[in-house]
Design a protein around this motif. Structure first.
Motif, PDB file in Angstrom:
ATOM      1  N   ASP A  17       1.000  -1.130   0.041  1.00 37.45           N
ATOM      2  CA  ASP A  17      -0.078   0.024   0.004  1.00 37.45           C
ATOM      3  C   ASP A  17       0.829   0.944   0.050  1.00 37.45           C
ATOM      4  OD1 ASP A  17      -1.783   1.911   0.270  1.00 37.45           O
ATOM      5  OD2 ASP A  17      -2.510   1.766   2.117  1.00 37.45           O
ATOM      6  N   ALA A  18       1.634   1.640  -1.273  1.00 35.31           N
ATOM      7  CA  ALA A  18       2.019   2.298  -1.171  1.00 35.31           C
ATOM      8  C   ALA A  18       1.887   3.729  -0.914  1.00 35.31           C
ATOM      9  CB  ALA A  18       3.250   2.853  -2.548  1.00 35.31           C
ATOM     10  N   ALA A  19       0.582   3.898  -1.577  1.00 31.83           N
ATOM     11  CA  ALA A  19      -0.600   5.314  -1.580  1.00 31.83           C
ATOM     12  C   ALA A  19      -1.085   5.076  -0.232  1.00 31.83           C
ATOM     13  CB  ALA A  19      -1.733   5.086  -2.765  1.00 31.83           C
ATOM     14  N   GLY A  20      -1.082   4.547   0.844  1.00 29.51           N
ATOM     15  CA  GLY A  20      -1.596   4.508   2.069  1.00 29.51           C
ATOM     16  C   GLY A  20      -3.003   4.842   2.204  1.00 29.51           C
ATOM     17  N   ILE A  21      -3.421   3.748   1.385  1.00 27.85           N
ATOM     18  CA  ILE A  21      -4.896   4.218   1.444  1.00 27.85           C
ATOM     19  C   ILE A  21      -6.145   3.119   2.246  1.00 27.85           C
ATOM     20  CG2 ILE A  21      -5.453   4.426  -0.829  1.00 27.85           C
ATOM     21  CD1 ILE A  21      -5.847   1.530  -1.694  1.00 27.85           C
ATOM     22  N   THR A  22      -5.051   2.498   3.059  1.00 30.27           N
ATOM     23  CA  THR A  22      -5.542   1.744   4.439  1.00 30.27           C
ATOM     24  C   THR A  22      -4.981   2.411   5.394  1.00 30.27           C
ATOM     25  OG1 THR A  22      -3.282   0.401   4.780  1.00 30.27           O
ATOM     26  CG2 THR A  22      -4.887  -0.203   3.243  1.00 30.27           C
ATOM     27  N   GLY A  23      -3.769   3.604   4.890  1.00 25.34           N
ATOM     28  CA  GLY A  23      -3.782   4.523   6.604  1.00 25.34           C
ATOM     29  C   GLY A  23      -2.452   4.962   6.499  1.00 25.34           C
ATOM     30  N   ASP A  24      -1.851   5.579   7.572  1.00 27.86           N
ATOM     31  CA  ASP A  24      -0.608   5.456   7.444  1.00 27.86           C
ATOM     32  C   ASP A  24       0.556   4.407   7.407  1.00 27.86           C
ATOM     33  OD1 ASP A  24       1.130   7.581   7.738  1.00 27.86           O
ATOM     34  OD2 ASP A  24       1.017   8.555   9.327  1.00 27.86           O
ATOM     35  N   THR A  25       0.591   3.523   6.417  1.00 28.26           N
ATOM     36  CA  THR A  25       2.034   2.671   7.548  1.00 28.26           C
ATOM     37  C   THR A  25       2.947   3.288   6.643  1.00 28.26           C
ATOM     38  OG1 THR A  25       1.238   0.861   5.553  1.00 28.26           O
ATOM     39  CG2 THR A  25      -0.348   0.871   6.859  1.00 28.26           C
ATOM     40  N   PRO A  26       4.352   2.169   7.535  1.00 28.22           N
ATOM     41  CA  PRO A  26       5.502   1.955   6.861  1.00 28.22           C
ATOM     42  C   PRO A  26       5.629   2.117   5.604  1.00 28.22           C
ATOM     43  CG  PRO A  26       5.633   0.728   9.246  1.00 28.22           C
ATOM     44  CD  PRO A  26       3.807   0.947   8.277  1.00 28.22           C
ATOM     45  N   LEU A  27       4.709   1.386   4.164  1.00 25.67           N
ATOM     46  CA  LEU A  27       4.929   1.415   3.206  1.00 25.67           C
ATOM     47  C   LEU A  27       4.865   2.243   1.889  1.00 25.67           C
ATOM     48  CD1 LEU A  27       2.422  -2.055   3.404  1.00 25.67           C
ATOM     49  CD2 LEU A  27       5.298  -1.847   3.423  1.00 25.67           C
ATOM     50  N   LYS A  28       4.521   3.323   2.813  1.00 25.07           N
ATOM     51  CA  LYS A  28       4.101   5.009   1.885  1.00 25.07           C
ATOM     52  C   LYS A  28       5.621   5.207   1.486  1.00 25.07           C
ATOM     53  CE  LYS A  28       0.856   7.957   3.559  1.00 25.07           C
ATOM     54  NZ  LYS A  28       0.373   8.506   4.646  1.00 25.07           N
ATOM     55  N   ASN A  29       6.430   4.632   2.574  1.00 26.32           N
ATOM     56  CA  ASN A  29       8.120   5.040   2.489  1.00 26.32           C
ATOM     57  C   ASN A  29       8.630   4.543   0.932  1.00 26.32           C
ATOM     58  OD1 ASN A  29      10.954   5.301   2.690  1.00 26.32           O
ATOM     59  ND2 ASN A  29      10.463   6.061   5.055  1.00 26.32           N
ATOM     60  N   PRO A  30       8.590   4.481   0.582  1.00 27.25           N
ATOM     61  CA  PRO A  30       9.748   3.586  -0.739  1.00 27.25           C
ATOM     62  C   PRO A  30      10.885   3.417  -0.476  1.00 27.25           C
ATOM     63  CG  PRO A  30       9.893   6.399  -1.590  1.00 27.25           C
ATOM     64  CD  PRO A  30       8.576   6.198  -0.180  1.00 27.25           C
ATOM     65  N   LEU A  31      11.136   4.229   1.250  1.00 24.69           N
ATOM     66  CA  LEU A  31      12.567   3.057   1.417  1.00 24.69           C
ATOM     67  C   LEU A  31      12.614   1.653   2.140  1.00 24.69           C
ATOM     68  CD1 LEU A  31      14.689   6.102   2.383  1.00 24.69           C
ATOM     69  CD2 LEU A  31      15.194   4.536   0.701  1.00 24.69           C
ATOM     70  N   VAL A  32      11.227   2.120   3.038  1.00 23.71           N
ATOM     71  CA  VAL A  32      10.672   0.612   3.381  1.00 23.71           C
ATOM     72  C   VAL A  32      10.602  -0.508   2.272  1.00 23.71           C
ATOM     73  CG1 VAL A  32       8.624  -0.460   4.498  1.00 23.71           C
ATOM     74  CG2 VAL A  32       9.709   1.707   5.042  1.00 23.71           C
ATOM     75  N   ALA A  79       8.997  -0.388 -10.512  1.00 25.80           N
ATOM     76  CA  ALA A  79      10.004  -1.522 -10.057  1.00 25.80           C
ATOM     77  C   ALA A  79      10.754  -0.683  -9.365  1.00 25.80           C
ATOM     78  CB  ALA A  79      10.607  -2.203 -11.448  1.00 25.80           C
ATOM     79  N   GLU A  80      10.868   1.180  -9.879  1.00 25.28           N
ATOM     80  CA  GLU A  80      12.091   1.822  -9.820  1.00 25.28           C
ATOM     81  C   GLU A  80      11.257   2.066  -8.152  1.00 25.28           C
ATOM     82  OE1 GLU A  80      13.513   4.751  -8.178  1.00 25.28           O
ATOM     83  OE2 GLU A  80      12.021   5.474  -8.818  1.00 25.28           O
ATOM     84  N   GLN A  81       9.725   2.313  -7.557  1.00 25.92           N
ATOM     85  CA  GLN A  81       9.877   2.507  -6.884  1.00 25.92           C
ATOM     86  C   GLN A  81       8.695   1.717  -5.457  1.00 25.92           C
ATOM     87  OE1 GLN A  81       8.247   5.554  -5.493  1.00 25.92           O
ATOM     88  NE2 GLN A  81       9.527   6.602  -7.108  1.00 25.92           N
ATOM     89  N   ALA A  82       9.622   0.545  -6.056  1.00 27.21           N
ATOM     90  CA  ALA A  82       8.889  -1.282  -5.621  1.00 27.21           C
ATOM     91  C   ALA A  82       7.437  -1.281  -5.210  1.00 27.21           C
ATOM     92  CB  ALA A  82       9.694  -0.792  -4.383  1.00 27.21           C
TER      93      ALA A  82
END
Lengths: 505, 305
Positions: free
Chosen positions: A278-293, A466-469
């Motif tokens: 969930d890169a877009a944060g549609i499920t809430g504020d998760t660490p997955l929004k950060n591309p590094l994560v 891929a670059e944004q994972a």
């Protein structure tokens, strides 16, 4: 006591005589195939299973055919075809073709079929297969034009696989119900018996075209039976009551192979596995929004090790969000080889030196998912794992409750990235990235007819993904086919067994 | 007795209704039927199309009452998956499950009651131990494993019996043994305990003192009394054999109603799940109702209390 003996002797005699003779394969020219799934309807417009595609390819022909080796589109019912403009396809038909019931196949049948399926009221189950069609027009007895709603370069793929031509007279008379019970097509085999969900019987169609790309069928009769339990299927194969089965698990395939009684062939399939985040944060504020994560997660999982130990066969690790053979599938993208140290460093850089906890879902291959859990926990990511049924999980994703999931996608065997990448990254309900640039590029690729332009657009989109994972593409899947030593059968990577090319050895 | 019968009947109806309401809501919890029906590769548009087509976008309570009303009139609707009337599907698949259920329970009774009687006649003898051994094995062995062992033995090594299908009675031999054996331990042990208790009672001693032959004592006087609880147990087991044969039906590719229910749950084919559950719960209810009545008729204390 005497009475008892006599009775049991009689009973055992009755028993022996009531046993049906084992169904011989080669001896009576009958190929006995078994699979697991109850097919809902033999009418291809009203089923969604892969088994349905097998039935369709055997029983019906489309205007075109995709050669499984070269992946080229070649004429089948058509004699030739051309793009008149971006939204018009023109087909010239072969002459002298007939349906299994003797009805002649000409432009009327083609126009009837296309116009019927294009109408949403027809109830065609997989609308995607047909909703690009605007209408069809008859030019003369052997010439038709198919109009598209908008430019759709992948149309040829659908023309060649998903729109079998139906006999106008018969279908107008019997309708979908009649077609489901007594199907009539123009393909290499004609259906002679249907027991819904249980059994289908085909016979070779003697009137089939002689020089078509599907070849000339040689095996006289094909009998399909549904056997839900795989071990029972194996028992049937070993005892000679069945000649062909598929989807044999790797460990059982090894054992079957060493028995020497059957042949085993492994073939890669279009299905790939991937982790969606969930890169877009549609499920809430998760660490997955950060591309590094997301990159850390990609580095953390040893996909190679899972392929070697669990997936096996011809499966390979994939790095791009598509199956390598698909048109437009760019493989020169950012790669994330297994590197737990780098994953930890990235997590620290992102502000999670001690890792974090995240909900993680899957619906198939629990063992693969559990291996991934281990790799994640090694870099400090604690995944709360839930294993759901497919419908339940997809429901959850679509209602924005799933931050991270291990999913798979078979692209309905369509050899074009529009069947996978465009499906997931154009801001539909399954899109967890919602990247406007990716969407724009993919839509450009989907609606342009020039293949060089398409390729370029898809390549840029896939590189960005891929670059944004946004996804971690995992691996391709594979299937083990097991069949009698008497049978000559060649599987294909689109996972559609073509029994019309099979023969006896 | 009439009041008692009516009371039980009312309760039975309540149970049937509750079961159907619970199944309806549970199947909804398991996932959106439109997603299952559209298949794994469906797009958003496909799913929405199916939702509209089948009316899944309406409130669940409305959908339930519509179904219940039709079911009451005997119309179970059409299977979402097969697109044929549910009643036709049931008519095709129920006989297979019924045949299997009847033959399995008969097999179980024919095997377990004689064994139980024999075991009770000589408690702690070799025969008793043997009967106990058979029942312990039956209880401990998973039926799918037993089924596979039988398949390997009688279909692969010695191809005597067919492994799949339901065309002739021979096709039912292996499934009957597996399913029936599963019910054997409970019936056998209840028969044995019942017989032991009865054989130790005063009236049997009197019968022996009168010099009645052994078989008359055993079968006419003892077994008749010992078998009363066994009848209720067998009724419940029979219900179990009908509904609980899913594993057996799938291993032997019998395509019965149990397997149909199982598959329909996976496909979220609600009309079929609903109808099968209703039919099976009715079987159960009728069987327990009958055994309640039988017990009440046998034992006046039950009706009064």
């Amino acid at each position: 006591m005497k009475k008892f003996l006599a009775a049991s002797a009689l009973a055992s005699l009755a028993l022996v005589s009531a046993i049906p003779a084992a169904l011989a394969g080669k001896a009576d020219d009958t190929l006995n195939i078994v699979w697991e799934r109850e097919l809902e309807n033999v009418d291809s417009y009203f089923n969604t299973a892969r088994e349905g595609i097998i039935v369709t390819r055997l029983t019906w022909d489309g205007l075109l055919y995709r050669d499984p080796k070269t992946m080229d589109y070649v004429p089948l019912i058509a004699k030739s075809f051309k793009w008149v403009d971006d939204t018009t396809l023109e087909f010239e038909l072969r002459e002298g073709l007939t349906f299994h019931n003797g009805e002649e196949l000409d432009a009327d049948d083609v126009v009837f079929t296309y116009n019927w399926v294009a109408n949403p009221d027809s109830g065609v189950k997989t609308q995607r297969n047909v909703n690009w069609i605007k209408e069809a027009k008859k030019l003369d007895k052997y010439k038709v034009q198919v109009m598209l709603k908008e430019p759709f370069p992948a149309a040829l793929e659908f023309v060649s696989g998903s729109v079998p031509i139906y006999p106008q007279d018969y279908y107008s008379k019997v309708g979908p119900d009649g077609m489901g019970q007594k199907p009539v097509g123009s393909g290499p085999y004609k259906i002679t018996e249907v027991e819904p969900g249980k059994k289908i019987v085909w016979e070779k169609f003697d009137g089939y075209m002689k020089d078509g790309p599907k070849g000339t069928p040689t095996i006289g009769k094909i009998v399909q039976r549904t056997i839900p339990e795989r071990n029972t299927q194996i028992a049937e194969l070993l005892s000679g009551r069945a000649d062909w089965m598929w989807r044999v698990p790797a460990d059982q395939a090894d054992r079957l192979k060493s028995s020497g009684k059957v042949q085993i062939i492994n073939e890669e399939t279009f299905r790939i596995g991937y982790i969606t985040m969930d890169a877009a944060g549609i499920t809430g504020d998760t660490p997955l929004k950060n591309p590094l994560v997301r990159k850390a997660i990609s580095y953390a999982i040893d996909r190679n090790a899972i392929v070697q130990a669990l997936v096996r066969g011809k499966s390979q690790v994939v790095n791009s969000a598509c199956f390598p053979s698909q048109f437009g599938c760019e493989s020169d993208v950012t790669k994330y080889p297994y590197d737990p140290a780098k994953a930890k460093a990235l997590l620290a850089e992102a502000g999670y030196p001690d890792g974090f906890a995240i909900d993680f879902y899957a619906y198939r291959n629990r063992d693969y998912a559990e291996a991934m859990l281990n790799f994640l926990s090694e870099v400090g990511i604690k995944a709360n794992f839930s294993y759901l049924k497919y419908a339940a999980l997809r429901d959850k994703i679509r209602s924005k409750e799933v931050p991270m999931a291990f999913m798979t996608w078979g692209s309905y065997s369509i050899n074009d990235v529009s069947a996978i990448t465009s499906h997931f990254f154009t801001h539909g309900k399954d899109d967890l990235a919602l990247d406007p640039k990716v969407k724009e590029l993919l839509q450009k690729g989907d609606t342009t007819v020039d293949s060089a332009v398409r390729k370029q657009a898809y390549s840029e989109a896939l590189k960005l993904i891929a670059e944004q994972a946004y996804w971690l593409p995992l691996w391709s899947y594979n299937t083990n086919y097991a069949f009698s030593n008497d049978v000559d059968f060649t599987p294909t990577s689109d996972e559609i067994p073509r029994f019309f090319t099979a023969s006896w050895k | 007795m009439l009041v008692y019968t009516l009371k039980r009947l009312f309760l039975a109806l309540l149970v049937a209704m509750t079961v159907s309401a619970i199944t309806f809501s549970l199947t909804y919890l398991a996932g959106d039927p439109a997603i299952s029906m559209a298949g794994e590769t469906a797009s958003d548009a496909d799913i929405e199309y199916i939702e509209k087509l089948y009316g899944f976008d309406r409130p669940i309570v409305v959908q339930y009452f519509e179904w219940a009303l039709n079911a009451f009139r005997g119309d179970f609707g059409e299977s979402y998956y097969f697109r044929i009337p549910v009643a036709d599907l049931l008519l095709e698949r129920l006989p297979v499950s019924m045949t299997l259920g009847v033959s399995a329970i008969s097999f179980a009774i024919l095997l377990s009651i004689p064994l139980g009687v024999l075991a009770a006649m000589r408690p702690n003898s070799l025969l008793d131990r043997l009967a106990l051994g058979i029942s312990v094995v039956g209880q401990a062995m998973p039926s799918f494993w037993f089924a596979l062992v039988l398949i390997v033995m009688f279909a692969v090594w010695y191809p005597i019996f067919p492994t799949t299908g339901s065309e002739t009675w021979v096709h039912f031999v292996l499934p009957t043994i597996v399913l029936g054996y599963y019910a054997t331990p409970a019936i056998m042990r209840l028969t044995r305990t019942g017989m032991l208790e009865v054989l130790g009672s005063d009236y049997i001693r009197t019968a022996r003192a009168k010099g009645l032959p052994q078989h008359v004592i055993l079968f006419k006087h003892a077994l008749r009394n010992a078998v009363i609880p066994v009848v209720s147990l067998a009724a419940v087991q029979f219900g179990f054999m009908l509904g609980g044969s899913i594993v057996i039906e799938s291993i032997f590719a019998l395509h019965g109603a149990g397997y149909l229910a199982w598959e329909s749950i996976g496909r979220n084919d609600l009309p079929v799940v609903q109808a099968v559950v209703l039919v099976f719960s009715l079987f159960y209810i009728v069987l327990t109702f009958l055994s309640d009545l039988l017990n009440a008729w046998l034992d006046p204390r039950i009706r009064v209390g």
